[in-house]
Design a protein around this motif. Structure first.
Motif, short mmCIF file in Angstrom:
data_model
loop_
_atom_site.label_atom_id
_atom_site.label_comp_id
_atom_site.label_asym_id
_atom_site.label_seq_id
_atom_site.Cartn_x
_atom_site.Cartn_y
_atom_site.Cartn_z
N ARG A 1 -4.78 -10.27 -15.35
CA ARG A 1 -5.68 -9.19 -14.93
C ARG A 1 -7.05 -9.74 -14.49
O ARG A 1 -7.56 -9.38 -13.42
CB ARG A 1 -5.87 -8.16 -16.05
N ASP A 2 -7.64 -10.59 -15.31
CA ASP A 2 -8.97 -11.10 -14.99
C ASP A 2 -8.97 -11.91 -13.70
O ASP A 2 -9.88 -11.78 -12.87
CB ASP A 2 -9.49 -11.96 -16.15
N LEU A 3 -7.96 -12.73 -13.51
CA LEU A 3 -7.91 -13.54 -12.29
C LEU A 3 -7.60 -12.69 -11.06
O LEU A 3 -8.08 -12.97 -9.96
CB LEU A 3 -6.89 -14.67 -12.43
N LEU A 4 -6.81 -11.64 -11.24
CA LEU A 4 -6.55 -10.72 -10.14
C LEU A 4 -7.86 -10.05 -9.70
O LEU A 4 -8.14 -9.94 -8.49
CB LEU A 4 -5.54 -9.67 -10.58
N LYS A 5 -8.65 -9.63 -10.66
CA LYS A 5 -9.93 -8.97 -10.36
C LYS A 5 -10.85 -9.87 -9.55
O LYS A 5 -11.43 -9.45 -8.54
CB LYS A 5 -10.65 -8.59 -11.66
N VAL A 6 -11.01 -11.11 -9.99
CA VAL A 6 -11.96 -12.00 -9.30
C VAL A 6 -11.41 -12.55 -8.00
O VAL A 6 -12.17 -12.94 -7.11
CB VAL A 6 -12.42 -13.15 -10.23
N SER A 7 -10.08 -12.55 -7.85
CA SER A 7 -9.47 -13.06 -6.63
C SER A 7 -9.44 -12.03 -5.51
O SER A 7 -9.58 -12.37 -4.32
CB SER A 7 -8.02 -13.52 -6.91
N PHE A 8 -9.27 -10.77 -5.87
CA PHE A 8 -9.02 -9.74 -4.87
C PHE A 8 -10.06 -9.67 -3.76
O PHE A 8 -9.70 -9.52 -2.59
CB PHE A 8 -8.87 -8.37 -5.55
N PRO A 9 -11.36 -9.77 -4.04
CA PRO A 9 -12.34 -9.67 -2.96
C PRO A 9 -12.20 -10.75 -1.89
O PRO A 9 -12.65 -10.55 -0.75
CB PRO A 9 -13.68 -9.83 -3.70
N TYR A 10 -11.56 -11.87 -2.21
CA TYR A 10 -11.42 -12.97 -1.26
C TYR A 10 -10.05 -13.01 -0.58
O TYR A 10 -9.79 -13.85 0.27
CB TYR A 10 -11.65 -14.31 -1.98
N MET A 11 -9.17 -12.09 -0.97
CA MET A 11 -7.82 -12.09 -0.42
C MET A 11 -7.75 -11.31 0.88
O MET A 11 -8.45 -10.31 1.06
CB MET A 11 -6.84 -11.48 -1.44
N ARG A 12 -6.90 -11.75 1.79
CA ARG A 12 -6.61 -10.96 2.97
C ARG A 12 -6.04 -9.61 2.55
O ARG A 12 -5.29 -9.53 1.57
CB ARG A 12 -5.57 -11.68 3.85
N VAL B 1 -0.02 -3.77 -14.30
CA VAL B 1 -1.39 -4.27 -14.36
C VAL B 1 -1.98 -4.33 -12.95
O VAL B 1 -3.12 -3.91 -12.71
CB VAL B 1 -1.44 -5.67 -15.01
N CYS B 2 -1.18 -4.83 -12.02
CA CYS B 2 -1.62 -4.93 -10.62
C CYS B 2 -1.95 -3.55 -10.05
O CYS B 2 -2.98 -3.37 -9.39
CB CYS B 2 -0.53 -5.62 -9.80
N VAL B 3 -1.11 -2.58 -10.31
CA VAL B 3 -1.33 -1.22 -9.82
C VAL B 3 -2.59 -0.63 -10.44
O VAL B 3 -3.39 0.03 -9.76
CB VAL B 3 -0.11 -0.33 -10.13
N SER B 4 -2.81 -0.88 -11.72
CA SER B 4 -3.98 -0.31 -12.39
C SER B 4 -5.28 -0.87 -11.83
O SER B 4 -6.32 -0.21 -11.88
CB SER B 4 -3.91 -0.56 -13.90
N GLU B 5 -5.23 -2.09 -11.29
CA GLU B 5 -6.43 -2.71 -10.72
C GLU B 5 -6.59 -2.42 -9.23
O GLU B 5 -7.71 -2.22 -8.75
CB GLU B 5 -6.40 -4.23 -10.94
N LEU B 6 -5.49 -2.40 -8.49
CA LEU B 6 -5.56 -2.36 -7.03
C LEU B 6 -5.00 -1.08 -6.42
O LEU B 6 -5.11 -0.88 -5.21
CB LEU B 6 -4.84 -3.57 -6.43
N GLY B 7 -4.37 -0.22 -7.23
CA GLY B 7 -3.83 1.02 -6.72
C GLY B 7 -2.33 0.93 -6.43
O GLY B 7 -1.77 -0.15 -6.24
N GLN B 8 -1.69 2.10 -6.36
CA GLN B 8 -0.24 2.19 -6.19
C GLN B 8 0.25 1.51 -4.92
O GLN B 8 1.36 0.95 -4.88
CB GLN B 8 0.19 3.66 -6.20
N GLU B 9 -0.55 1.53 -3.87
CA GLU B 9 -0.12 0.99 -2.58
C GLU B 9 0.11 -0.52 -2.63
O GLU B 9 0.79 -1.08 -1.76
CB GLU B 9 -1.13 1.32 -1.48
N VAL B 10 -0.42 -1.20 -3.66
CA VAL B 10 -0.25 -2.65 -3.73
C VAL B 10 1.22 -3.02 -3.90
O VAL B 10 1.64 -4.13 -3.55
CB VAL B 10 -1.10 -3.24 -4.88
N LEU B 11 2.04 -2.09 -4.44
CA LEU B 11 3.46 -2.39 -4.62
C LEU B 11 4.18 -2.58 -3.30
O LEU B 11 5.30 -3.09 -3.26
CB LEU B 11 4.13 -1.28 -5.43
#
Length: 342
Positions: free
Chosen positions: A84-95, A118-128
């Motif tokens: 979760r923590d690494l997803l949070k800090v990585s997301f702003p730099y991801m395409r 966990v991914c959905v809770s951080e980035l939203g349902q569309e990330v799936l």
């Protein structure tokens, strides 16, 4: 060349980077420690995958923004508790269209969530729509040596699973696809509990009969919990189920099995984990699965006894005796017709 960012620089992340690079991809690993990144850039991960010369198309760095810049795919090869923590800090730099590939085999302790949740809770349902899990019987030590291996890519969107299949598949690394994201995630996580239990039995000096019983009945309880949570029963007969269970319960490459052996031989939990000198995912997963079993009303006797050994001080020998002394059951009826505790 496709650029792939690999978040993590442990043994599994490094072995997968080798697979990707051999498939003509440019792979950049993110490492926390500069000395590890430097080591990888010199052609070998001596700390986590010693003795394997890395492909020249593999690089490493400690700057997340640089590692992730314009990466078409991002592979998270970190322990589940750090996801979760690494997803949070990585997301702003991801395409925004980057495919997210998770290769960790665990569950989040604080929320009892699968890692896709966990991914959905951080980035939203569309990330799936661009999330894939890669799992199956695959020790880093063997993958790094190009020993033939088969794994499974699972995704809600099958086209994403096929994308990952194309990205990784080679003559030594065969990738199947599966639309059952729930089953593949649960199979990869829960088998670590059974590997701990099987290791404990090995450490106590029991034999092949005991190991076979633990693995078979372990698969039954993994299937019960998975089915109660919406997984496809057939998934547990595949690579992420029985396949990963076999390799994790029988190999000395398995951290969970080695930890279990040390516990069975009398070491403390802390001492057993220290002897492995790497993350033992099965310990956290046992705690999560114990709670999930209660929440779902599912009977998981091996998980229950392993939990009591790890967290309540039950002696390993008493745990095995408790399992052997349970009431009479009908094997086939239990697997096929029920998923709730009787």
């Amino acid at each position: 060349m496709t650029k792939v960012a690999m978040i993590g620089a442990g043994s599994w992340a490094t072995a997968l980077a080798q697979v990707l690079a051999q498939n003509n991809n440019y792979v950049v690993l993110w490492a926390r420690r500069p000395e590890l990144a430097q080591q990888i850039n010199q052609g070998e991960n001596k700390r986590y995958l010693p003795g394997i010369k890395l492909n020249p198309s593999i690089a490493a760095g400690t700057d997340l923004e640089e590692v992730l810049h314009q990466a078409e795919a991002v592979v998270f090869g970190v322990p589940s508790h750090g996801f979760r923590d690494l997803l949070k800090v990585s997301f702003p730099y991801m395409r925004k269209d980057a495919v997210i590939i998770n290769v960790a085999k665990g569950l989040e302790e604080s929320t009892l969530s699968r890692l896709s949740e966990v991914c959905v809770s951080e980035l939203g349902q569309e990330v799936l729509n661009r999330y894939v899990v890669l799992s199956g019987p695959s020790h880093a030590e063997e993958v790094g040596l190009n020993i033939p291996t088969a794994v499974v890519a699972a995704a809600q969107e099958i086209k994403m699973a096929e994308y990952v299949q194309d990205l990784f598949m080679s003559q030594d690394f065969r990738v199947y696809t599966n639309p059952d994201l729930i089953g593949v995630e649960l199979g990869g996580a829960l088998k670590n509990i059974i590997a701990l239990g099987t290791g404990i039995a090995d450490g106590l000096g029991f034999g092949d009969n005991t190991k076979a019983a633990m693995m078979t009945r372990g698969l039954a309880e993994i299937t019960r919990l998975g089915y109660s949570m919406g997984a496809n029963l057939i998934t547990f007969a595949g690579l992420a189920g029985v396949g990963d269970l076999i390799v994790t319960c029988t190999s000395m490459h398995s951290r969970n099995r080695r930890c279990g052996i040390a516990i069975g031989q009398g070491k403390s939990i802390q001492g057993a984990v220290g002897s492995v000198n790497m993350v033992v995912e099965g310990i956290r997963t046992t705690g999560v699965a114990h709670q999930l079993a209660q929440k779902q009303g599912v009977e998981m006797p091996i998980t229950d006894q392993t939990y009591k050994v790890l967290f309540e001080g039950l002696s390993p020998r008493d745990a095995v005796l408790n399992l052997m002394g349970r009431g009479k059951k009908n094997e086939v009826e239990e697997i096929l017709l029920t998923n709730k505790a009787e």
